[in-house]
Design a protein around this motif. Sequence first.
Motif, short mmCIF file in Angstrom:
data_model
loop_
_atom_site.label_atom_id
_atom_site.label_comp_id
_atom_site.label_asym_id
_atom_site.label_seq_id
_atom_site.Cartn_x
_atom_site.Cartn_y
_atom_site.Cartn_z
N ASP A 36 80.58 33.03 7.38
CA ASP A 36 81.47 31.84 7.08
C ASP A 36 80.77 30.63 6.99
O ASP A 36 80.98 29.59 7.79
N ILE A 37 80.36 30.66 5.87
CA ILE A 37 79.44 29.24 5.49
C ILE A 37 80.16 28.57 4.59
O ILE A 37 80.10 27.18 4.36
N GLU A 38 81.40 29.22 3.93
CA GLU A 38 82.18 28.08 2.93
C GLU A 38 83.04 27.46 3.53
O GLU A 38 83.46 27.53 4.87
N PRO A 39 83.11 26.21 3.11
CA PRO A 39 83.94 24.91 3.89
C PRO A 39 85.29 25.31 3.53
O PRO A 39 85.64 26.12 2.67
N THR A 40 86.21 24.82 4.43
CA THR A 40 87.59 25.19 4.06
C THR A 40 88.29 24.35 2.73
O THR A 40 88.16 23.29 3.10
N VAL A 41 88.58 24.64 1.84
CA VAL A 41 88.67 24.08 0.70
C VAL A 41 90.16 24.43 0.37
O VAL A 41 90.53 25.61 0.35
N THR A 42 91.11 23.59 0.03
CA THR A 42 92.53 23.82 -0.56
C THR A 42 92.50 23.33 -2.01
O THR A 42 91.91 22.31 -2.42
N ILE A 43 92.91 24.25 -2.75
CA ILE A 43 93.02 23.99 -4.13
C ILE A 43 94.19 23.47 -4.54
O ILE A 43 95.41 23.96 -4.43
N TRP A 44 94.19 22.04 -4.83
CA TRP A 44 95.63 21.21 -5.33
C TRP A 44 95.63 21.80 -6.70
O TRP A 44 94.82 21.99 -7.53
N ALA A 45 96.84 21.33 -7.15
CA ALA A 45 97.19 21.49 -8.78
C ALA A 45 97.23 20.06 -9.51
O ALA A 45 98.22 19.20 -8.93
N ALA A 46 96.37 19.69 -10.27
CA ALA A 46 96.48 18.44 -10.99
C ALA A 46 97.18 18.66 -12.22
O ALA A 46 96.99 19.42 -12.96
N CYS A 47 98.11 17.77 -12.53
CA CYS A 47 98.90 17.78 -13.74
C CYS A 47 97.92 17.49 -14.86
O CYS A 47 97.37 16.54 -14.82
N PRO A 48 97.93 18.37 -16.08
CA PRO A 48 96.83 18.16 -17.21
C PRO A 48 97.46 16.75 -17.85
O PRO A 48 96.68 16.34 -18.58
N LYS A 49 98.51 16.44 -17.82
CA LYS A 49 99.03 15.42 -18.69
C LYS A 49 99.08 14.00 -17.88
O LYS A 49 98.37 13.13 -18.29
N CYS A 50 99.66 14.11 -16.58
CA CYS A 50 99.70 12.87 -15.91
C CYS A 50 98.60 12.55 -14.72
O CYS A 50 98.59 11.62 -13.93
N SER A 51 98.12 13.93 -14.24
CA SER A 51 97.17 13.84 -13.44
C SER A 51 97.84 13.76 -11.88
O SER A 51 97.33 13.55 -10.99
N TYR A 52 99.20 13.72 -12.02
CA TYR A 52 99.82 13.82 -10.40
C TYR A 52 99.26 15.17 -9.84
O TYR A 52 99.33 16.14 -10.47
N THR A 53 99.01 14.85 -8.36
CA THR A 53 98.47 16.03 -7.82
C THR A 53 99.68 16.77 -6.92
O THR A 53 100.47 16.22 -6.07
N TYR A 54 99.51 18.12 -6.79
CA TYR A 54 100.45 18.73 -6.09
C TYR A 54 99.87 19.81 -4.82
O TYR A 54 98.88 20.45 -5.36
N GLU A 55 100.30 19.61 -3.84
CA GLU A 55 99.59 20.70 -2.76
C GLU A 55 100.24 21.93 -2.69
O GLU A 55 101.50 22.13 -3.04
N PRO A 56 99.52 23.01 -2.48
CA PRO A 56 99.82 24.23 -2.37
C PRO A 56 100.73 24.62 -1.26
O PRO A 56 100.74 24.03 -0.29
N GLN A 57 101.76 25.57 -1.75
CA GLN A 57 102.68 26.15 -0.52
C GLN A 57 102.03 27.49 0.02
O GLN A 57 101.99 28.44 -0.80
N GLU A 58 101.42 27.28 1.27
CA GLU A 58 100.83 28.67 1.74
C GLU A 58 102.12 29.53 1.92
O GLU A 58 102.91 29.30 2.74
N ASN A 59 101.91 30.74 1.32
CA ASN A 59 102.71 31.79 1.30
C ASN A 59 102.08 33.04 1.92
O ASN A 59 101.52 33.76 0.85
N GLY A 60 101.78 33.58 2.94
CA GLY A 60 100.76 34.64 3.35
C GLY A 60 99.45 33.93 2.91
O GLY A 60 98.99 32.86 3.14
N ASN A 61 98.73 35.06 2.15
CA ASN A 61 97.51 34.66 1.47
C ASN A 61 97.37 33.94 0.19
O ASN A 61 96.54 33.52 -0.33
#
Length: 660
Positions: A300-325
Motif C-alpha cells: 500500500d505504498i501507492e498514493p491515491t490518484v484519480t485520473i481525470w480526463a483532459a480534453c486534447p483540444k481545449c484542455s477542459y478537465t473531467y472528473e471520472p464517475q466511479e462505477n464499481g471499480n
Amino acid sequence: MAPKQMQHCYCKTYRCSGSLITYNELRKHQRADKSTEYQDTVDQINRQIFDLTLRHDGVPLMQGSTMWGHRGGHNASVPTSVPASIPLPDIPTTPPPSYPPDTSNRVECKSYEDLYLWDVEIALRIEAVAKMFKQGIATAVGSTESQHAINSLSAQLQWFRTTYHFLSITQPSSSDDSATVLKSAMLETLLTEISHIEKCVWRLEGSSVSKTSIAATYDTAKYFHHPFQTTSPLLLVAVFIALVLNILGHVSRPSCNLVLRMLKILLQSIFEEKGGPTQAESRILLNFPRDIRSVRKAFDIEPTVTIWAACPKCSYTYEPQENGNISTYPACCTHCAFPDKPPCGARLTTRHVLNGESVRVPIRPYPVQDFNEFVGAFLSRPGIEDAVRRGGTIALRGTASSDLHDICDGSALREITGPNGRPFMECPAEEVRLFWTLSADWFNPYLNKIAGKSVSTGSIVMTCPLLSPSLQYQAENIYLAAITPGPREPSLDEVNYFLNPVVRKLIPAWKDGVWYNRTHNHPRGRLARSALACVVTDLPGARKITGMAGHSAKLFCSLCKLTKDNINNIDYWTWERQDYRATGTGLTSIVEAATQWKNAPSKRRRKQIFAQYGVRYSVLMELEYFDFHKICCCRRYAQHVPRLSQISCQEGPGYGSPSK
Ligand SMILES: [Zn+2]
Ligand SMILES: [Zn+2]
Ligand SMILES: [Zn+2]
C-alpha cells in the motif's frame, strides 16, 4: 619479566583479562573477537530491518522484555491493565528505541498453554467492553456517567494496543504449530477489537461533540495497523527485496516476478534441508506472492490518484464517475468556451483492455493525487504535527527584527482569515491548521536538447511553509498534487482547468476542515483545516496562474494601475492602487473585473476587459481568503520545488515516466 614469546591478552571471547599467552594464541583470540563482533553487527542489522519493515512508525519490536516472564506465574503473563479512572494522556508514550546489544535478552518463547490463558483474558475483556459501551450509550450525552464510560473504554483500548504490541513480538516455541496458529488468530481478534473500541469511543464522544460542520471524514487507521505487522519476517524480507528492486532499482515486472519465484524456491529448499516444511512454513510458501503488482498493492505504498480526463483540444478537465471499480468519462468534450458557442466536441476517451474487459480510458489522462489522503498520511507521521504547531507559534509571534527570512515571517500569513473571520493562524486547541504554498511549473521531460523533442509537462506541487526548510523539502512532505499532461504547456486560461481539481479540494479543507480518525499525536482523531498561503513560482508562472497580466503587458503591475508608458514614473504616491476585492468605493476590483471577464460572451469582449483591467479569471479567486496582492514570489523556492518535483515525476513511484 614475561618470556619473550608471551603477551598479555584482553580478549572478550575467552575472557583472558590480561593473562599471558603465546603470540599464536593471541592472534587466534583476536580473530575470534572480531568474528563475534561481526556476528553482533549482522544481528543488529537484521533486527533493524525487521523493525523498519514490520512497523510503520519505526518503533523497534525486538526489545527485551521480562514483563510476562514465567517467574510470576500465569497471572503475571498479561500486561497489567491501566486504572480505568485515570484519563489517558493524548500522546501515547512509546518506548524509546534501543537495540539491546546482548542477544540473550530476547522475548521468551511462549507455549500453547501460555497463549491460551492470555486468550481467555482477551475474551473476558471483550465482554467487559461490550457491557461498558452498552452502559455508556444509555446515559445522557455529556453526563459524568458518559464521560466515565469513555474513560474506561479508552483505558481498555490502551490495554488492547499494548497487548497487541507484546503479542506481535512474542515468539511461539519453535515446532509448536498450534501456538503459531493461536498467535495469529489472537492478533486478528485484537486488531478487530481495537478498531471496534475506537468506533465505540467515537460514537460516545461524537454524541457529545458537534461535528455537523465537518465535510469529510478520513480513516487513517491503515497508517497505524499494517497487515504486514503479523507477517512472518521470512516472507516479509523476501517480498521486500523484490519491492525495492522494482521501485528503487527500476527492475522490470517480469524480472521481479522471477526474483520472487527464485526466493520461494530458496526458502523451500532451506525448509526441506531442515527436514521438511512444518505447518507454519508450508503456510509461508502457500502465501508467497508470485506477482510484483500484488506485492505493491499489499504494501500500500501507492498514493491515491484519480485520473481525470483532459480534453486534447481545449484542455477542459473531467472528473471520472466511479462505477464499481471502473471509472467512466464522457465520450466527448461538452465544454463551451462561450455561452452561445457550440460545445468543443473533441473525443476524450479511447478503448483499452483492463483485466480482460474493454473499458474507455482518457486519451489525455490527468493524474491528481488526493489532497485529504496526503494530509492524513502527513499527520500520521511522528513529529510532523508538533513541528507544524510549533512553526505556527513561531510565525504568529513574528520576528523581533525587521528582517524577513522566510514566508512565515511576513504579515501576509498572519492576515489570512479563517472561516470564522478571525486569523486562520489562531488555531483552536482541538484543531490542527496547515498552510500550503502552491507551485506550478512546466518543463521538458526529455530535457532541453538541441535536436530533442519540444514537449512540456508540468507539475503542481504544494509544501507546508510552517515546517522548517529542511523538513519542508523532504520528498515525503511534498504534496505532488498533479502532473499536467503534455505535449504543450497549457495556455493562459487553460491553466485554470488543471488547477480546478486542486482548488475543489482546498475550498472545503479551509471551510469545514477534514476529520481524521487518528493522527500520530491524537489517537482519538483530529480536525485539520488547510489554507493556501501563497503561490511560489517564477514571475511569468505566478502571473499565469493568478490571472494577472504578464510583466511586459501594458498594465504590468499587479498592485497598481501604472501603465507601461509611465514605467519611468517613480513617484510612488501617484500610483493608483487596485483593490483585490470590492471595498465599496465604486471602483472595479480585480476579482470583479475577473468575474466580468469570465462571464463575457465573446473573445473580443474578454480582450477589452483584459486591456482595461489587466486581469483574467483565475480559479484561485474561488478561495475567498486568498489575496494575490499578498503573494510572495521567491526565487529560491521557485528553483527548489520544481526541481524536486521533476525528480519525483521522472523517478518517483506511482507515476512512472511523464511521457506516458
Ligand atoms: Zn584471550
Ligand atoms: Zn474540449
Ligand atoms: Zn504597481
